[in-house]
Structure formats: structure tokens, C-alpha cells
Design a protein around this motif. Sequence first.
Motif, PDB file in Angstrom:
ATOM      1  N   TYR A   9       0.883  -1.306  -0.018  1.00 32.08           N
ATOM      2  CA  TYR A   9      -0.022  -0.145  -0.058  1.00 32.08           C
ATOM      3  C   TYR A   9       0.912   1.387  -0.008  1.00 32.08           C
ATOM      4  CZ  TYR A   9      -3.292   3.634   1.673  1.00 32.08           C
ATOM      5  OH  TYR A   9      -4.110   4.464   1.723  1.00 32.08           O
ATOM      6  N   LEU A  10       1.951   1.466   0.954  1.00 29.83           N
ATOM      7  CA  LEU A  10       2.623   2.344   0.837  1.00 29.83           C
ATOM      8  C   LEU A  10       3.615   2.577  -0.435  1.00 29.83           C
ATOM      9  CD1 LEU A  10       3.955   2.191   4.735  1.00 29.83           C
ATOM     10  CD2 LEU A  10       2.186   3.576   3.766  1.00 29.83           C
ATOM     11  N   ASP A  11       3.881   1.638  -1.180  1.00 29.73           N
ATOM     12  CA  ASP A  11       4.694   1.703  -2.523  1.00 29.73           C
ATOM     13  C   ASP A  11       3.963   2.867  -3.403  1.00 29.73           C
ATOM     14  OD1 ASP A  11       6.496  -0.052  -1.585  1.00 29.73           O
ATOM     15  OD2 ASP A  11       5.615  -1.810  -2.652  1.00 29.73           O
ATOM     16  N   ARG A  12       2.711   2.655  -3.244  1.00 36.22           N
ATOM     17  CA  ARG A  12       1.889   3.944  -4.134  1.00 36.22           C
ATOM     18  C   ARG A  12       2.436   5.217  -3.988  1.00 36.22           C
ATOM     19  NH1 ARG A  12      -4.297   5.217  -4.488  1.00 36.22           N
ATOM     20  NH2 ARG A  12      -4.463   6.187  -6.544  1.00 36.22           N
ATOM     21  N   PHE A  13       2.639   5.532  -2.785  1.00 34.29           N
ATOM     22  CA  PHE A  13       2.988   6.833  -2.365  1.00 34.29           C
ATOM     23  C   PHE A  13       4.358   7.012  -2.519  1.00 34.29           C
ATOM     24  CE2 PHE A  13      -0.826   5.998   0.229  1.00 34.29           C
ATOM     25  CZ  PHE A  13      -1.399   6.976   0.344  1.00 34.29           C
ATOM     26  N   GLU A  14       5.180   6.087  -2.328  1.00 35.13           N
ATOM     27  CA  GLU A  14       6.735   6.308  -2.755  1.00 35.13           C
ATOM     28  C   GLU A  14       6.807   6.477  -4.315  1.00 35.13           C
ATOM     29  OE1 GLU A  14      10.727   4.873  -1.028  1.00 35.13           O
ATOM     30  OE2 GLU A  14       8.749   4.565  -0.134  1.00 35.13           O
ATOM     31  N   LYS A  15       6.085   5.710  -5.027  1.00 34.33           N
ATOM     32  CA  LYS A  15       6.211   6.027  -6.464  1.00 34.33           C
ATOM     33  C   LYS A  15       5.662   7.431  -6.855  1.00 34.33           C
ATOM     34  CE  LYS A  15       4.547   4.085 -11.019  1.00 34.33           C
ATOM     35  NZ  LYS A  15       3.689   2.766 -11.477  1.00 34.33           N
ATOM     36  N   ALA A  16       4.396   7.718  -6.441  1.00 37.81           N
ATOM     37  CA  ALA A  16       4.029   9.113  -6.494  1.00 37.81           C
ATOM     38  C   ALA A  16       4.983  10.159  -6.357  1.00 37.81           C
ATOM     39  CB  ALA A  16       2.501   9.288  -5.983  1.00 37.81           C
ATOM     40  N   PHE A  17       5.340  10.133  -5.047  1.00 34.19           N
ATOM     41  CA  PHE A  17       6.370  11.210  -4.726  1.00 34.19           C
ATOM     42  C   PHE A  17       7.677  11.253  -5.556  1.00 34.19           C
ATOM     43  CE2 PHE A  17       3.799  11.457  -1.005  1.00 34.19           C
ATOM     44  CZ  PHE A  17       3.706  12.738  -0.721  1.00 34.19           C
ATOM     45  N   ALA A  18       8.290  10.064  -5.753  1.00 36.45           N
ATOM     46  CA  ALA A  18       9.464  10.192  -6.825  1.00 36.45           C
ATOM     47  C   ALA A  18       9.314  10.330  -7.993  1.00 36.45           C
ATOM     48  CB  ALA A  18       9.887   8.541  -6.391  1.00 36.45           C
ATOM     49  N   GLU A  19       8.105  10.004  -8.795  1.00 42.56           N
ATOM     50  CA  GLU A  19       7.986  10.192 -10.155  1.00 42.56           C
ATOM     51  C   GLU A  19       7.742  11.759 -10.287  1.00 42.56           C
ATOM     52  OE1 GLU A  19       4.873   7.809 -11.862  1.00 42.56           O
ATOM     53  OE2 GLU A  19       6.167   5.878 -11.854  1.00 42.56           O
ATOM     54  N   ASN A  20       7.176  12.403  -9.215  1.00 38.28           N
ATOM     55  CA  ASN A  20       6.696  13.651  -9.333  1.00 38.28           C
ATOM     56  C   ASN A  20       7.612  14.680  -8.760  1.00 38.28           C
ATOM     57  OD1 ASN A  20       3.782  13.841 -10.768  1.00 38.28           O
ATOM     58  ND2 ASN A  20       3.861  12.086  -9.282  1.00 38.28           N
ATOM     59  N   ASN A  21       8.569  14.211  -8.137  1.00 40.00           N
ATOM     60  CA  ASN A  21       9.739  14.884  -7.733  1.00 40.00           C
ATOM     61  C   ASN A  21       9.269  16.139  -6.516  1.00 40.00           C
ATOM     62  OD1 ASN A  21      12.398  15.700  -7.070  1.00 40.00           O
ATOM     63  ND2 ASN A  21      12.522  17.446  -8.534  1.00 40.00           N
ATOM     64  N   VAL A  22       7.990  15.589  -5.619  1.00 37.59           N
ATOM     65  CA  VAL A  22       7.375  16.748  -4.803  1.00 37.59           C
ATOM     66  C   VAL A  22       7.849  16.196  -3.326  1.00 37.59           C
ATOM     67  CG1 VAL A  22       5.362  17.211  -3.885  1.00 37.59           C
ATOM     68  CG2 VAL A  22       5.554  16.641  -6.160  1.00 37.59           C
ATOM     69  N   ALA A  23       8.331  17.150  -2.618  1.00 37.89           N
ATOM     70  CA  ALA A  23       8.621  16.979  -1.128  1.00 37.89           C
ATOM     71  C   ALA A  23       7.624  16.386  -0.477  1.00 37.89           C
ATOM     72  CB  ALA A  23       9.115  18.188  -0.644  1.00 37.89           C
ATOM     73  N   TYR A  24       8.183  15.605   0.544  1.00 41.79           N
ATOM     74  CA  TYR A  24       6.813  14.622   1.515  1.00 41.79           C
ATOM     75  C   TYR A  24       6.499  15.596   2.528  1.00 41.79           C
ATOM     76  CZ  TYR A  24       8.070   9.922  -0.179  1.00 41.79           C
ATOM     77  OH  TYR A  24       7.876   8.664  -0.651  1.00 41.79           O
ATOM     78  N   PRO A  25       5.384  15.564   2.949  1.00 39.29           N
ATOM     79  CA  PRO A  25       4.862  16.481   3.749  1.00 39.29           C
ATOM     80  C   PRO A  25       5.426  16.634   5.132  1.00 39.29           C
ATOM     81  CG  PRO A  25       3.134  14.632   3.609  1.00 39.29           C
ATOM     82  CD  PRO A  25       4.533  14.400   2.751  1.00 39.29           C
ATOM     83  N   HIS A  26       5.168  17.436   5.869  1.00 43.72           N
ATOM     84  CA  HIS A  26       5.660  17.388   7.553  1.00 43.72           C
ATOM     85  C   HIS A  26       5.243  16.324   8.077  1.00 43.72           C
ATOM     86  CE1 HIS A  26       5.169  18.756  11.589  1.00 43.72           C
ATOM     87  NE2 HIS A  26       6.516  19.347  11.555  1.00 43.72           N
ATOM     88  N   THR A  27       4.037  15.908   7.791  1.00 42.98           N
ATOM     89  CA  THR A  27       3.282  14.673   8.722  1.00 42.98           C
ATOM     90  C   THR A  27       2.350  14.017   8.015  1.00 42.98           C
ATOM     91  OG1 THR A  27       3.658  15.965  10.827  1.00 42.98           O
ATOM     92  CG2 THR A  27       2.036  14.191  11.045  1.00 42.98           C
ATOM     93  N   PHE A  28       2.267  12.648   8.113  1.00 42.46           N
ATOM     94  CA  PHE A  28       1.360  11.812   7.523  1.00 42.46           C
ATOM     95  C   PHE A  28       0.313  11.446   8.609  1.00 42.46           C
ATOM     96  CE2 PHE A  28       4.487  10.755   4.139  1.00 42.46           C
ATOM     97  CZ  PHE A  28       3.814  10.842   3.038  1.00 42.46           C
ATOM     98  N   PHE A  29      -0.995  11.332   8.231  1.00 41.30           N
ATOM     99  CA  PHE A  29      -1.983  11.380   9.121  1.00 41.30           C
ATOM    100  C   PHE A  29      -2.593   9.985   8.896  1.00 41.30           C
ATOM    101  CE2 PHE A  29      -6.552  11.793  10.275  1.00 41.30           C
ATOM    102  CZ  PHE A  29      -6.470  12.095  11.721  1.00 41.30           C
ATOM    103  N   ASN A  30      -3.326   9.365  10.121  1.00 41.93           N
ATOM    104  CA  ASN A  30      -4.279   8.243   9.881  1.00 41.93           C
ATOM    105  C   ASN A  30      -5.153   8.596  10.762  1.00 41.93           C
ATOM    106  OD1 ASN A  30      -5.170   5.581   9.595  1.00 41.93           O
ATOM    107  ND2 ASN A  30      -4.271   4.897  11.469  1.00 41.93           N
ATOM    108  N   ASP A  31      -6.641   8.341  10.524  1.00 42.45           N
ATOM    109  CA  ASP A  31      -7.602   8.669  11.173  1.00 42.45           C
ATOM    110  C   ASP A  31      -8.013   7.385  12.017  1.00 42.45           C
ATOM    111  OD1 ASP A  31      -9.926   9.773  11.827  1.00 42.45           O
ATOM    112  OD2 ASP A  31     -10.800  10.481   9.996  1.00 42.45           O
TER     113      ASP A  31
END
Length: 871
Positions: A231-253
Motif C-alpha cells: 500500500y505504501l509503495d503507491r505513495f513512494e512511487k507518486a512522490f518519486a515520479e513527481n519530484n515533490v517533497a514529502y509533507p511535514h506529517t502523515f496522518f491516519n484517522d
Amino acid sequence: MNKNFISLATMLMLSSIAMAQSWPTPSPEAKPGARWWWLGSAVNDKDLKWNLEEYARTGIGAVEITPIYGVKGNDANNLPFLSSPWMKALQTVENVGKANGILVDMNCGTGWPFGGPLVPISEAAAKLVYTDTIVTGAQLRKGISIALNDPKELKFATLSRVMAYTDGDKPANITDMANNGMVVMKKAAKKKTYRVIAAYCSRTRQMVKRAAPGGEGYVIDHFDRNAVAHYLDRFEKAFAENNVAYPHTFFNDSYEVYKANWTPTLFEEFEKRRGYKLEDYLPQLLGDVEDEGNKVLVDYRETLSDMLLENFSQQWTAWAHSHGAKTRNQAHGSPANLIDVYSSVDIPEIEGFGLSEFGIKGLRRDEGYTRKNDSDVSMLKYASSAAHINGRTLVSSETFTWLTEHFRTSLSQCKPDIDLMFSCGVNNMYFHGTTYSPKDDPWPGWKFYASIDMSPTNSIWRDAPYMMKYIERCQSFLQMGKPDNDFLVLLPVRDMWAQRHGKGAGSLLMQFDIHSMAKKAPDFIKSIIDIDKAGFDCDYISEKYLMTTAYKNGKLETAAGTRYHALIIPGTGRMPEKVKAHIEDLKKQGAVIIYGTEADKLAKAATPEEMRKTHGLRAIRRQNDSGYHYFIANLTPNDIDDIVKLSVEGNDAKWFDPLTGKIYDAQLSDKGVRIALRSGESMILQIYNKKLNTNNGNRPELTDDVRYLNSGWTLQFEQCAPKVEGTYPIGKLMTWEKLDNDSAKVTMGTGVYTTQVEMSGEDAAAQWAIDLGDVRESARVYVNGKLIGCAWSVPYILDCGKAFKKGKNTLEIKVTNLPANRIANLDRQGVKWRKFNEINIVDINYKKTGYAEWQPVASGLNSTVKLIKEK
């Protein structure tokens, strides 16, 4: 040279003392944050910038992006979650946020819980389904059906175990004898009776709730390490391919994964962790065979807890850390030891759900339009306990969820509940929440269905900066220093796990959600309330963290260095032998171990806070380099004025008023400190180890010299919709929905009450306070054009100082109302403002609703205004 050295040392000391007598420098996290719903993620750069600049101007310091369902007819503008356009929008938010001092957080998914389109059914949330058959050995030798009867499950269920149970023999694992829905046990004793249970791992098929475009799909199996990693691989790929900085914090409800009581590797993990085979005890697990203390059920629940902690929470946090981000998590709702799960993240977050009823004097009650807060003191302390025992600075809260019905929430109703949270250890609050809305969208704009609506289109936004500043000042103190609670309380989670409600697979899962804790942990809740009422404060600790707690220099000390007077063991004391042995070892070293929560036992180990015990004040104490500080809130119906003995010693004290930012001298003596708080008020008390050589003056007190402003009032309007033209010579004060003006009856905005006040020379030389009485809902006060302050919480009293001059003075009171009358009018006109793809707008009981039948809500000054001379 020596003189210079002494001079430098003296200067440093004086500098330290001076800093201690001022407000702490706020961290970026001291400002309140807000959950930021993106409807359909239909955002654009222009409106993102407008939204963020509005948040920054008003005092919000962090946004947490949570994409959800979209707006009807707007699908063409939706940005699929984690697509390149979506990631570009995230980059815009990060850039604009940085320029405006706003931290950017991000939900690690859309809606809730975690899941989405790339989650295959083989990694979706899982459940136990089974067949249970009583047969003779003769029948079993011929073969019996173990096929599931429910055709809906056939496609998703995978056979895990087939077990045969008979009296006098060990359970037999006959899984390898099963084939095509049948099982044959050729060596079964013909005359014996067998119970055959075939256990299947199926899937709940739960979909992501309130999912945004690009986020729809199955909820993940949180107990499956590989499922979480994929599941986390999807985020890894999106941030890498778009060269966007990771946010300050990830949240889980909050954990809202329903009926997920299984995972494919549960049998193997159970044996590895508990030392015996779960399949041998399925009748005991399902509640059909007596099991002393429900041991098998407890062990099963502990195994799920371990797997959730390790495979989800710890893995998720490690992944975030690998990218320089933090994690903020709501552990409640999970079928796990809440202290362990909260402890595994950077920022544990609790949740308020509903409005607390304190009986505060003068606080408006909105009968029929509120719901009781499901989070009491005992619930609110889970997150802060985990932070405290682990030395974490921040404790977050999802704040004001369903505080009242939509469009009826006032700032004054918010303050008592945030004060309650502060007193329970919260110091990094997040509004629930605000919705991205285009600037030019017709009012009321885009809305979420379960929120306080802390947004620019709400009329309370006008005076919200004053509440934001209050929160920032409070949190700057509450983030300073370290916790100084009295006791550790061992969480009796095994007593909770031992409870069985019903039989079968549906009875297995125990989720610790805020709505059902009163049923699952009534004895523990009573223990915490008893401790609280006795004047003490505590933190919960789990067996895991107790095992690393030591006895040092007369106190218990956690591995993170947090110290306590004693350990309280509530409940039955059910725990593993190694935990018992560790407690005995601590006891032999001199640690105080208390069984039960009787006040006399507690008082032998620590000194109660009289302000809590005798007067019922809410308070939390922290230790700092200069001494101690307290956050104190009077959430009782009574005004308090008394000399109160403190549980800590000091040589000087100051009062810090978070409403105004003013600092006053405190009256401290050997007998205690004078605490004078009206019902609804809150203050911060700083106790200093050393005597100070500064004089801030005492907080002004009200006298009996009162002037009632009963006449000569006029009323006009500003920043209103619909507009209300003209000036109304009302004479005596009245609320404006009573005016003979159709627009006034439905307007949302600010009414300006004006009168003239004549002052003699003697009176003009005096200090005055103004008591606005019953304000609907917040008010800024001006004397001769100068802003005195904003009264947004009860009591609506402001210190005017010497603002009045000799002769005539112009007094203006600018009152801002709620949007309730305006939205009710839209419903009466048939305006289609409910335009959202899912759930739309429901009431506090989750039912479809309209507001056309609402009676007019009082707006403006609803009682007499009076000036009170101060001393």
C-alpha cells in the motif's frame, strides 16, 4: 576579568529570569491546525492560495489534506488522488504554506480507513468464516461437506484449517484430508461423535469510506505486513515520479475497519507468539466450550494487537521517517492495546465527539441541536499518556467533531471543550475541520457533513483570530517543559480482552472506539474518575512500557525519563508472570505500588491538588526550568475565589491570561495561592523556584460600583448578507432578528450597537470593565474608536482600563452572529446548496435534514450591558 565574568553570569541569569516571566516563544505547532477536506480534490492554484492565506491570516498554523468525495456536476475538475496533477497541487500547497508559515500534513489515503484502487482482494481486510458440523465417526470416514453455505463468501474465502474435536482425544488437524469442499477422515472412530470446524480466511470487502476520486477501493488488511508495505509503495512511487517533497506529517484517522477479525497468517503468528496452537482451541475461541478466564480469547486478541502494532503502525512510522516525515495517528477504534499503538507514532491524537455539558454559567445551550461528548476524561488521556511516558512533546486532538448542529456552533461553545482537552494533556489541537472551497462559489460554499466548519464562509471566522491566539498561547505553555503527573496506572487491557459479548466469529473482535468504551471498560473508567476527583493526575502505561520502567531516586521513571510517585494497579491484576515479577522487583527497591484507587491510599503516595479535589477545577501541571506551570480552567457553574494549597512548592508566582496575553502577579504564601476564576474562565499559573524582582501588578477585580447602560442605543450593520440598510434607534438593547425588517431576520454578519457614555472627571480617572451579558455570539468593543478587545467566550467581560475620558464617550459593540438564520432562509427559498456526491449534509444523528423549520436564532446583545468599576 573576574568582575567581567560575574557580570556576564549575572546578565545571563537575569536574561533567563526575564524569559521565564514572559510568554514562551511559540513553536510552529503551537498554532492550531485543521483537517482540510478536498471535495473531489477539485482544487486549483488560485483558490488554494486564497484558502491558505485566509487560514494564515486567521491564525491556523497547519493543514492536513484529506481528499473525499466530490461536488455534483464538478467531476471534470476532480484530480485523481496521487496523479501528477494532484501531486502538483500538493507542491503548490507546500510552497504557499511555507510562504505563510503553515505546516502541511497529509492523510495517507482518501476518506478513511487506508485502502484504494491498488489493493487486491488478497490484501484486503480479512475475516473468519467457518462451518461447524456435528457428525459421527462413521459419517466422517465416508466424507462430509465443509463447504460454506453463504454463496457470497465462496469467491473470497480460502480454507485455513479443518479440525476434528472429540471427547478423550486430542484435536485432530485434518486440513490435508480436505478437497473440493469435502473432508474424509478414514481413521475416525466410527462410534464417536466429532465436531468438525472448517476455518476459512475470507475478506470483509469493506471499501474506503468517503473516498475521493482515485482513492476508491478495498480497505487494506492492517495485520498483513506485506499488504501494508505494498500500500505504501503507491505513495513512494507518486512522490518519486513527481519530484515533490514529502509533507511535514502523515496522518491516519481513527481505526474504523469493521469485522476484520482475521488475517491469513493468524494461526502461524498465534503459535509463534503464544506458544500453542490456536486451531486446537477453536471451540473455546468461539465461546462454545468453557475456558477459564477466556484465556484463548485473550491470547487471540493480544495476537491481533501485536500484529497491528508491528505490521501496520510501526512499519508505517518507519516508512514515514525514512522520508523525513512524521506520523500522527488516532489509535482509538483499533483492536489493540491503545497505549502501545499510540506510543508507536510521533504524535498520538485523541478525538472529541460531541459537546460536553459542564453547566458553565451564562454559556448558551442549544437544546435539541447538540449531542453528548463521547470522549470523557478517561478517554482523552490515552493519547497524552502515550506521549508522556515516551517523552514525546506533542499530543494532538481531532477537535469539535459534531460539537453542535451545522451552522449553529459558536466560539463560546468551543472553549470549554478545548479547555477540557488541554487539561487532559492535549497541546497540538486540530480543528475538525475546514473545507477547501473556491472563493467565488455561492454561499455557503463547499461543506463537509460532520464538522465545526472553521472556514472563511462561516460568520464566526470574523472573530476566530481571537480564539486562535488563545489556543496558541495555551499550547505554547503546554508544549513547554515536561509532564509532572502523579501516578502511573497500568492499563488493565487483559480485563477488557477477557470480556465476551455473544458467541461465534462476531464476538471475537474488540475495538476500543470512543463510542463504546463505557461498555467495555466501565471499571477502569471509574478508577480514572476516582483518581481525578481525589485531586490527582495520572498517565496510563502498558505492560510493554512498564517492563522498561525503573525505580530511581525515590520515584518510578520510564525509559524516557518521565517520573511518577507510584504505580496504580486497577482491576483484577491479570498480567503475565514476568510483569508480576518486575513489579515485585520495583516494590523491593522501594517503589510504591497501589492496588485500587481509594483516595486515602493515593494521598499516602502523593499530595493532591486542592484546586481539583475541593473546587472541581480542571488543571494540568508541568515542570519547567524555572519551576512549574499549571493550565487551570473553571468548567464548573461556580465562581471560585479562595486560597488554595498547591502540591508543589515555589517562591514566587505569576498569572498568564491566555485570552489577552497579559501577565499578573499571583498572591502566593505559605498557605497557598489565591485562585479567582469566574465560571468558564481559564488561566495559566507559573510557579518559580526563585523569588522575582518584578512587579506586573494584580489582575483587576470588579467592585460593586455598576453603571447599567439601558438606553440610548442605536443599531446598524456591516459586512452582512443579506445587507441590512439604515440605522435603527432601538433605545434599549435587543437582538436584531426581532427588528421589523425582513433582511435583519435572516442576515448573517455584524451588527454595530452604539451609545454615548457620560463620564465625570473622577469616573474617567478610574479603571472600568464592561460586562456584555448574553452575547449572540461574539463581540468587539470600541471606546472612542479604540479597540478594547473581543469577547468571544463566557463570561463576556472585558477590561477597559482607563479608556473612558471625561465628558461624552462613544461606545461601540460590534456583535457577530451565527449563519443559522441565513441558511434556514436558503432552505425556505429552496436554494440547492447541498450539492455533494455522497452523504451530503446530515444532522447530528446522521439523518437527512433541512433547516427551513428552524426558529430564528437570537443575534446580537441579548441582555443588559453594564460598566463595572475595577480596583
